[in-house]
Design a protein around this motif. Structure first.
Motif, PDB file in Angstrom:
ATOM      1  N   ASN A  16       0.835  -1.200   0.000  1.00  0.00           N
ATOM      2  CA  ASN A  16       0.000   0.000   0.000  1.00  0.00           C
ATOM      3  C   ASN A  16       0.867   1.246   0.000  1.00  0.00           C
ATOM      4  OD1 ASN A  16      -2.840  -1.186   0.597  1.00  0.00           O
ATOM      5  ND2 ASN A  16      -1.496  -2.187   2.075  1.00  0.00           N
ATOM      6  N   LYS A  17       0.577   2.165  -0.904  1.00  0.00           N
ATOM      7  CA  LYS A  17       1.361   3.412  -0.982  1.00  0.00           C
ATOM      8  C   LYS A  17       1.271   4.197   0.328  1.00  0.00           C
ATOM      9  CE  LYS A  17       2.693   3.570  -5.411  1.00  0.00           C
ATOM     10  NZ  LYS A  17       4.066   3.714  -5.831  1.00  0.00           N
ATOM     11  N   VAL A  18       0.061   4.251   0.900  1.00  0.00           N
ATOM     12  CA  VAL A  18      -0.142   4.951   2.170  1.00  0.00           C
ATOM     13  C   VAL A  18      -0.853   3.974   3.103  1.00  0.00           C
ATOM     14  CG1 VAL A  18      -1.180   6.932   3.340  1.00  0.00           C
ATOM     15  CG2 VAL A  18      -0.323   7.178   0.998  1.00  0.00           C
ATOM     16  N   PHE A  19      -0.235   3.715   4.252  1.00  0.00           N
ATOM     17  CA  PHE A  19      -0.806   2.763   5.198  1.00  0.00           C
ATOM     18  C   PHE A  19      -0.734   3.333   6.606  1.00  0.00           C
ATOM     19  CE2 PHE A  19      -1.506  -0.964   7.710  1.00  0.00           C
ATOM     20  CZ  PHE A  19      -2.473  -1.644   6.966  1.00  0.00           C
ATOM     21  N   VAL A  20      -1.811   3.121   7.371  1.00  0.00           N
ATOM     22  CA  VAL A  20      -1.893   3.652   8.726  1.00  0.00           C
ATOM     23  C   VAL A  20      -2.237   2.527   9.702  1.00  0.00           C
ATOM     24  CG1 VAL A  20      -2.994   5.336  10.241  1.00  0.00           C
ATOM     25  CG2 VAL A  20      -2.780   5.838   7.796  1.00  0.00           C
ATOM     26  N   PHE A  21      -1.401   2.366  10.706  1.00  0.00           N
ATOM     27  CA  PHE A  21      -1.714   1.509  11.844  1.00  0.00           C
ATOM     28  C   PHE A  21      -2.380   2.428  12.844  1.00  0.00           C
ATOM     29  CE2 PHE A  21       1.733  -0.597   9.699  1.00  0.00           C
ATOM     30  CZ  PHE A  21       1.351  -1.931   9.726  1.00  0.00           C
ATOM     31  N   MET A  22      -3.638   2.136  13.190  1.00  0.00           N
ATOM     32  CA  MET A  22      -4.413   3.065  14.000  1.00  0.00           C
ATOM     33  C   MET A  22      -5.365   2.330  14.931  1.00  0.00           C
ATOM     34  SD  MET A  22      -7.103   4.432  11.094  1.00  0.00           S
ATOM     35  CE  MET A  22      -8.326   5.083  12.229  1.00  0.00           C
ATOM     36  N   VAL A  46      -6.191  11.225  -0.950  1.00  0.00           N
ATOM     37  CA  VAL A  46      -5.367  10.099  -1.382  1.00  0.00           C
ATOM     38  C   VAL A  46      -5.943   8.787  -0.865  1.00  0.00           C
ATOM     39  CG1 VAL A  46      -3.248  11.452  -1.518  1.00  0.00           C
ATOM     40  CG2 VAL A  46      -3.798  10.266   0.595  1.00  0.00           C
ATOM     41  N   PRO A  47      -5.842   7.731  -1.665  1.00  0.00           N
ATOM     42  CA  PRO A  47      -6.281   6.425  -1.157  1.00  0.00           C
ATOM     43  C   PRO A  47      -5.293   5.912  -0.111  1.00  0.00           C
ATOM     44  CG  PRO A  47      -5.387   6.214  -3.385  1.00  0.00           C
ATOM     45  CD  PRO A  47      -5.378   7.671  -3.038  1.00  0.00           C
ATOM     46  N   PHE A  48      -5.842   5.333   0.947  1.00  0.00           N
ATOM     47  CA  PHE A  48      -4.994   4.756   1.985  1.00  0.00           C
ATOM     48  C   PHE A  48      -5.720   3.591   2.623  1.00  0.00           C
ATOM     49  CE2 PHE A  48      -7.571   7.887   4.127  1.00  0.00           C
ATOM     50  CZ  PHE A  48      -7.807   7.387   5.396  1.00  0.00           C
ATOM     51  N   GLU A  49      -4.949   2.705   3.203  1.00  0.00           N
ATOM     52  CA  GLU A  49      -5.506   1.560   3.906  1.00  0.00           C
ATOM     53  C   GLU A  49      -5.083   1.638   5.363  1.00  0.00           C
ATOM     54  OE1 GLU A  49      -7.733  -0.524   2.748  1.00  0.00           O
ATOM     55  OE2 GLU A  49      -7.636   0.493   0.807  1.00  0.00           O
ATOM     56  N   THR A  50      -5.812   0.912   6.212  1.00  0.00           N
ATOM     57  CA  THR A  50      -5.532   0.953   7.647  1.00  0.00           C
ATOM     58  C   THR A  50      -5.557  -0.443   8.250  1.00  0.00           C
ATOM     59  OG1 THR A  50      -7.866   1.207   8.263  1.00  0.00           O
ATOM     60  CG2 THR A  50      -6.629   3.228   7.834  1.00  0.00           C
ATOM     61  N   CYS A  51      -4.965  -0.543   9.416  1.00  0.00           N
ATOM     62  CA  CYS A  51      -5.031  -1.753  10.238  1.00  0.00           C
ATOM     63  C   CYS A  51      -5.459  -1.309  11.627  1.00  0.00           C
ATOM     64  CB  CYS A  51      -3.672  -2.443  10.292  1.00  0.00           C
ATOM     65  SG  CYS A  51      -3.616  -3.864  11.403  1.00  0.00           S
ATOM     66  N   PRO A  73      -1.418   6.495  16.281  1.00  0.00           N
ATOM     67  CA  PRO A  73      -1.229   5.872  14.978  1.00  0.00           C
ATOM     68  C   PRO A  73       0.193   6.012  14.440  1.00  0.00           C
ATOM     69  CG  PRO A  73      -2.272   8.008  14.713  1.00  0.00           C
ATOM     70  CD  PRO A  73      -2.138   7.774  16.195  1.00  0.00           C
ATOM     71  N   GLN A  74       0.457   5.179  13.438  1.00  0.00           N
ATOM     72  CA  GLN A  74       1.722   5.246  12.720  1.00  0.00           C
ATOM     73  C   GLN A  74       1.417   5.241  11.225  1.00  0.00           C
ATOM     74  OE1 GLN A  74       4.716   2.457  13.910  1.00  0.00           O
ATOM     75  NE2 GLN A  74       4.325   2.777  16.089  1.00  0.00           N
ATOM     76  N   VAL A  75       2.044   6.175  10.510  1.00  0.00           N
ATOM     77  CA  VAL A  75       1.787   6.349   9.086  1.00  0.00           C
ATOM     78  C   VAL A  75       3.022   5.950   8.286  1.00  0.00           C
ATOM     79  CG1 VAL A  75       1.160   8.004   7.278  1.00  0.00           C
ATOM     80  CG2 VAL A  75       0.193   8.242   9.586  1.00  0.00           C
ATOM     81  N   TYR A  76       2.780   5.160   7.244  1.00  0.00           N
ATOM     82  CA  TYR A  76       3.830   4.738   6.310  1.00  0.00           C
ATOM     83  C   TYR A  76       3.450   5.211   4.919  1.00  0.00           C
ATOM     84  CZ  TYR A  76       5.837   1.757   9.885  1.00  0.00           C
ATOM     85  OH  TYR A  76       6.437   1.310  11.033  1.00  0.00           O
ATOM     86  N   ILE A  77       4.419   5.798   4.227  1.00  0.00           N
ATOM     87  CA  ILE A  77       4.213   6.209   2.845  1.00  0.00           C
ATOM     88  C   ILE A  77       5.346   5.615   2.022  1.00  0.00           C
ATOM     89  CG2 ILE A  77       4.062   8.155   1.226  1.00  0.00           C
ATOM     90  CD1 ILE A  77       2.887   9.811   3.530  1.00  0.00           C
ATOM     91  N   ASN A  78       4.954   4.875   0.977  1.00  0.00           N
ATOM     92  CA  ASN A  78       5.934   4.176   0.136  1.00  0.00           C
ATOM     93  C   ASN A  78       6.838   3.268   0.969  1.00  0.00           C
ATOM     94  OD1 ASN A  78       5.467   4.485  -2.556  1.00  0.00           O
ATOM     95  ND2 ASN A  78       7.098   5.956  -2.914  1.00  0.00           N
ATOM     96  N   GLY A  79       6.274   2.619   1.978  1.00  0.00           N
ATOM     97  CA  GLY A  79       7.025   1.691   2.803  1.00  0.00           C
ATOM     98  C   GLY A  79       7.910   2.338   3.851  1.00  0.00           C
ATOM     99  N   GLU A  80       7.902   3.665   3.913  1.00  0.00           N
ATOM    100  CA  GLU A  80       8.758   4.389   4.852  1.00  0.00           C
ATOM    101  C   GLU A  80       7.928   4.935   6.007  1.00  0.00           C
ATOM    102  OE1 GLU A  80      11.414   8.495   4.981  1.00  0.00           O
ATOM    103  OE2 GLU A  80      10.873   7.652   3.038  1.00  0.00           O
ATOM    104  N   GLN A  98       1.744  16.811   1.386  1.00  0.00           N
ATOM    105  CA  GLN A  98       1.168  16.731   0.050  1.00  0.00           C
ATOM    106  C   GLN A  98       2.245  16.402  -0.977  1.00  0.00           C
ATOM    107  OE1 GLN A  98      -1.388  19.981  -0.980  1.00  0.00           O
ATOM    108  NE2 GLN A  98      -1.877  19.132  -2.984  1.00  0.00           N
ATOM    109  N   GLN A  99       3.406  17.022  -0.845  1.00  0.00           N
ATOM    110  CA  GLN A  99       4.515  16.725  -1.760  1.00  0.00           C
ATOM    111  C   GLN A  99       4.944  15.274  -1.647  1.00  0.00           C
ATOM    112  OE1 GLN A  99       7.291  19.841  -0.442  1.00  0.00           O
ATOM    113  NE2 GLN A  99       7.350  20.536  -2.572  1.00  0.00           N
ATOM    114  N   LEU A 100       5.076  14.789  -0.427  1.00  0.00           N
ATOM    115  CA  LEU A 100       5.492  13.417  -0.191  1.00  0.00           C
ATOM    116  C   LEU A 100       4.516  12.429  -0.806  1.00  0.00           C
ATOM    117  CD1 LEU A 100       7.665  11.702   1.254  1.00  0.00           C
ATOM    118  CD2 LEU A 100       6.209  11.751   3.271  1.00  0.00           C
ATOM    119  N   VAL A 101       3.235  12.686  -0.635  1.00  0.00           N
ATOM    120  CA  VAL A 101       2.191  11.820  -1.183  1.00  0.00           C
ATOM    121  C   VAL A 101       2.210  11.859  -2.719  1.00  0.00           C
ATOM    122  CG1 VAL A 101      -0.313  11.564  -1.380  1.00  0.00           C
ATOM    123  CG2 VAL A 101       0.728  11.864   0.865  1.00  0.00           C
TER     124      VAL A 101
END
Length: 107
Positions: A16-22, A46-51, A73-80, A98-101
């Protein structure tokens, strides 16, 4: 952290490009910090998924070990790993998020 938890975490953040553990889900955040993250990402459109870490104790503890970050929560973008709610709010206010996304979805 178990091998299974680590593999699941790595799978989620790489697929997932954007993922949130929440706490909770993006439709029903269960804490104010998780809600802040959801609102910011929704504002960016932006599309994002969560756990939901409340549903899986092994992931709840495992993600803290994985990122070496004590809070959810913890946010990951592009695996980072990017950070939690406070970091996301600050990056959003500065226009950095916004730039990062945009870079993440362009790659």
């Amino acid at each position: 952290m178990t091998t299974g938890a680590q593999e699941k975490i790595e799978d989620l953040i790489t697929k997932n490009k954007v993922f949130v553990f929440m706490k909770g889900t993006k439709l029903m955040p269960m804490c104010g910090f998780s809600n802040n993250v959801v609102q910011i990402l929704n504002t960016l459109g932006v599309p994002f998924e969560t756990c939901d870490v409340l549903e899986d104790y092994e992931i709840r503890q495992g993600i803290k070990d994985y990122s070496n970050w004590p809070t959810i929560p913890q946010v990951y973008i592009n695996g980072e790993f990017i950070g939690g709610s406070d970091v996301l709010v600050e990056m959003y206010q500065k226009g950095e998020l916004q730039q990062l996304v945009e870079v993440a979805f362009a790659s």
